[in-house]
Design a protein around this motif. Structure first.
Motif, PDB file in Angstrom:
ATOM      1  N   LYS A  26      -8.299  -2.929  -9.539  1.00  0.00           N
ATOM      2  CA  LYS A  26      -9.509  -3.735  -9.359  1.00  0.00           C
ATOM      3  C   LYS A  26      -9.234  -4.903  -8.405  1.00  0.00           C
ATOM      4  O   LYS A  26     -10.027  -5.193  -7.498  1.00  0.00           O
TER       5      LYS A  26
ATOM      6  N   THR B 170      -4.547   1.619  -2.744  1.00  0.00           N
ATOM      7  CA  THR B 170      -5.805   0.873  -2.646  1.00  0.00           C
ATOM      8  C   THR B 170      -5.624  -0.509  -2.000  1.00  0.00           C
ATOM      9  O   THR B 170      -6.611  -1.176  -1.684  1.00  0.00           O
TER      10      THR B 170
ATOM     11  N   PRO C 283      -6.390  -4.469   3.917  1.00  0.00           N
ATOM     12  CA  PRO C 283      -6.935  -5.652   3.235  1.00  0.00           C
ATOM     13  C   PRO C 283      -7.907  -6.407   4.124  1.00  0.00           C
ATOM     14  O   PRO C 283      -7.846  -6.333   5.350  1.00  0.00           O
TER      15      PRO C 283
ATOM     16  N   SER D 102       0.805  -1.225   0.000  1.00  0.00           N
ATOM     17  CA  SER D 102       0.000   0.000   0.000  1.00  0.00           C
ATOM     18  C   SER D 102       0.837   1.273   0.000  1.00  0.00           C
ATOM     19  O   SER D 102       0.334   2.352  -0.314  1.00  0.00           O
TER      20      SER D 102
ATOM     21  N   SER E  60      -7.043  -5.065  -6.091  1.00  0.00           N
ATOM     22  CA  SER E  60      -6.748  -4.594  -4.732  1.00  0.00           C
ATOM     23  C   SER E  60      -7.993  -4.492  -3.850  1.00  0.00           C
ATOM     24  O   SER E  60      -7.882  -4.471  -2.626  1.00  0.00           O
ATOM     25  N   HIS E  61      -9.154  -4.439  -4.452  1.00  0.00           N
ATOM     26  CA  HIS E  61     -10.406  -4.327  -3.695  1.00  0.00           C
ATOM     27  C   HIS E  61     -11.023  -5.689  -3.376  1.00  0.00           C
ATOM     28  O   HIS E  61     -12.066  -5.756  -2.711  1.00  0.00           O
TER      29      HIS E  61
END
Length: 425
Positions: free
Chosen positions: A190, A116, A120, A111, A192-193
């Motif tokens: 994408k 993003t 986690p 990060s 990372s989410h």
């Protein structure tokens, strides 16, 4: 083992097997010839290219069978293969070049460079009816070391060891990186989410980790991944046939992919994985996947392995430090790390599998050997004690696979090394 669940080209039954290439003192490697020929005869593979080097010299280089079974185009020693996960070792070395330049520390959080990935979350529950899920905060952040050694908790779409993630990733549009279209930055943001399979550091889970490393290379270097690899690895190593996207004039050397359907070999023409084109190396708009995107030849990849066996030096030029290579060859999985999808004594460094004292009983190759493979059934290993490099390439698509190809031929190779008449003893 995840990589070893992939498929390789199944072959056409043919009486006379085309063999292209040459080797020194061929009679010493008759076992290799016979195994490769039998695999083609028995419809196990359509064709293969096998290259061996001993102490930086080629001792065996042959191609068997067909590069295209429909046209009976013969396999050549310079045929180009989709090497998929063999991309990972190259990306890992590229990242460690930037490590030497002070661009990052291994135990920094991801990060710090990709915000993003902050905070986690780990998957708790999953609803199979609509692929919705709940999460809880992870015990810590993902580090860069986690990416190298696949302990982040990130898995793969389509072929995850946990079926829930196949559905979760599909719903979110997470790509495999094998012929996937898009923009690398957007794909990693994408990802990372997404929830994690487990807390970072708790387990080895093969996944999209090296794709994240590829994007980090772009951040650290200020260059696109394909450009960085070309400038820092491919050009210095004279790897002139290794690409994310093949030049038009080399497309005709790309080996076709086959699969076994009801014991019959068929050329794959339909889309693969998340609907990607099978001939993606010849297509534009495919992003540079640091984990699975490259195509190459046995000769080109051998040069990369020579760099590592030579402790960072190629043709009297140092590209990466000896101590850095040594670190990459150290097992990164301590006894507290659970091993998902692998043998219990599986060992892994910063980018490839390792043979160590702990798991030597599983292998003919020496302690210190590093290895891996690719989704279309390509294999490589390098044995520092023997000074031996081996590459066995073919091309096959799931769901069927003859992954034993690599083990069968490796066994024959090591028996040749023990032969009294063999100069490679």
């Amino acid at each position: 083992m995840f990589t070893y669940t992939f498929t390789l080209i199944m072959a056409l039954a043919i009486t006379g097997i085309p063999i292209q290439g040459q080797t020194t003192k061929t009679e010493k490697y008759e076992r290799i010839d016979k195994i490769a020929e039998q695999l083609v005869d028995q419809n196990k593979i359509a064709g293969a290219s096998i290259l061996l080097l001993k102490n930086n010299k080629v001792i065996y280089n042959k191609a068997f069978g067909f590069a295209d079974i429909e046209t009976t185009k013969q396999m050549q020693t310079n045929s180009i293969f989709r090497i998929a996960s063999q991309t990972k070792a190259i990306t890992s070395v590229a990242a460690m070049m930037l490590f030497e330049e002070g661009k990052f520390l291994l135990d920094e959080p991801v990060s710090k460079y990709i915000p993003t990935f902050k905070n986690p979350k780990v998957l708790v529950s999953f609803n199979s009816k609509d692929s919705s899920y709940t999460t809880k905060p992870a015990s810590r952040e993902i580090t860069i070391r986690d990416l190298f050694r696949h302990t982040s908790g990130i898995t793969y779409p389509v072929f995850s060891i946990d079926e829930r993630f196949n559905a979760i990733y599909a719903k979110a549009g997470i790509a495999t990186g094998i012929g996937s279209k898009g923009i690398l930055k957007q794909e990693i943001i994408k990802l990372s989410h997404m929830p994690l399979l487990h807390n970072p550091g708790e387990a080895f889970t093969y996944g999209l980790n090296t794709d994240v490393l590829g994007y980090l290379i772009e951040i650290w270097s200020g260059k696109k991944l394909d450009v960085f690899l070309k400038e820092r690895i491919f050009e210095p190593l004279d790897m002139n046939d290794t690409y994310f996207s093949l030049p038009k004039e080399k497309e005709n050397r790309l080996v076709s992919v086959f699969q076994n359907t009801n014991t019959k070999l068929e050329k794959v023409k339909t889309p693969i994985y998340e609907g990607n084109e099978i001939n993606y190396p010849a297509f534009k708009g495919v992003y540079a996947s640091g984990g699975a995107g490259l195509s190459s030849t046995t000769a080109d990849y051998s040069k990369f392995l020579q760099l590592l066996l030579n402790k960072g030096v190629y043709n009297n030029t140092r590209l990466i430090g000896q101590k850095t290579i040594a670190l990459m060859m150290e097992n990164q999985l301590n006894d507290k790390v659970k091993i998902n999808g692998m043998d219990e004594d599986f060992q892994f460094g910063l980018g490839f599998g390792l043979v160590t004292e702990k798991n030597k009983y599983l292998y003919l190759s020496s302690v210190g050997t590093f290895y891996w493979g690719g989704a279309f059934n390509t294999h490589y290993w390098a044995d520092p004690k023997e000074g031996l490099i081996g590459l066995i390439f073919t091309q096959e698509y799931m769901p069927e696979s003859y992954w034993d190809l690599g083990l069968l031929i490796k066994n024959a190779i090591y028996s040749s090394l023990n032969s009294k008449s063999n100069e490679a003893k």
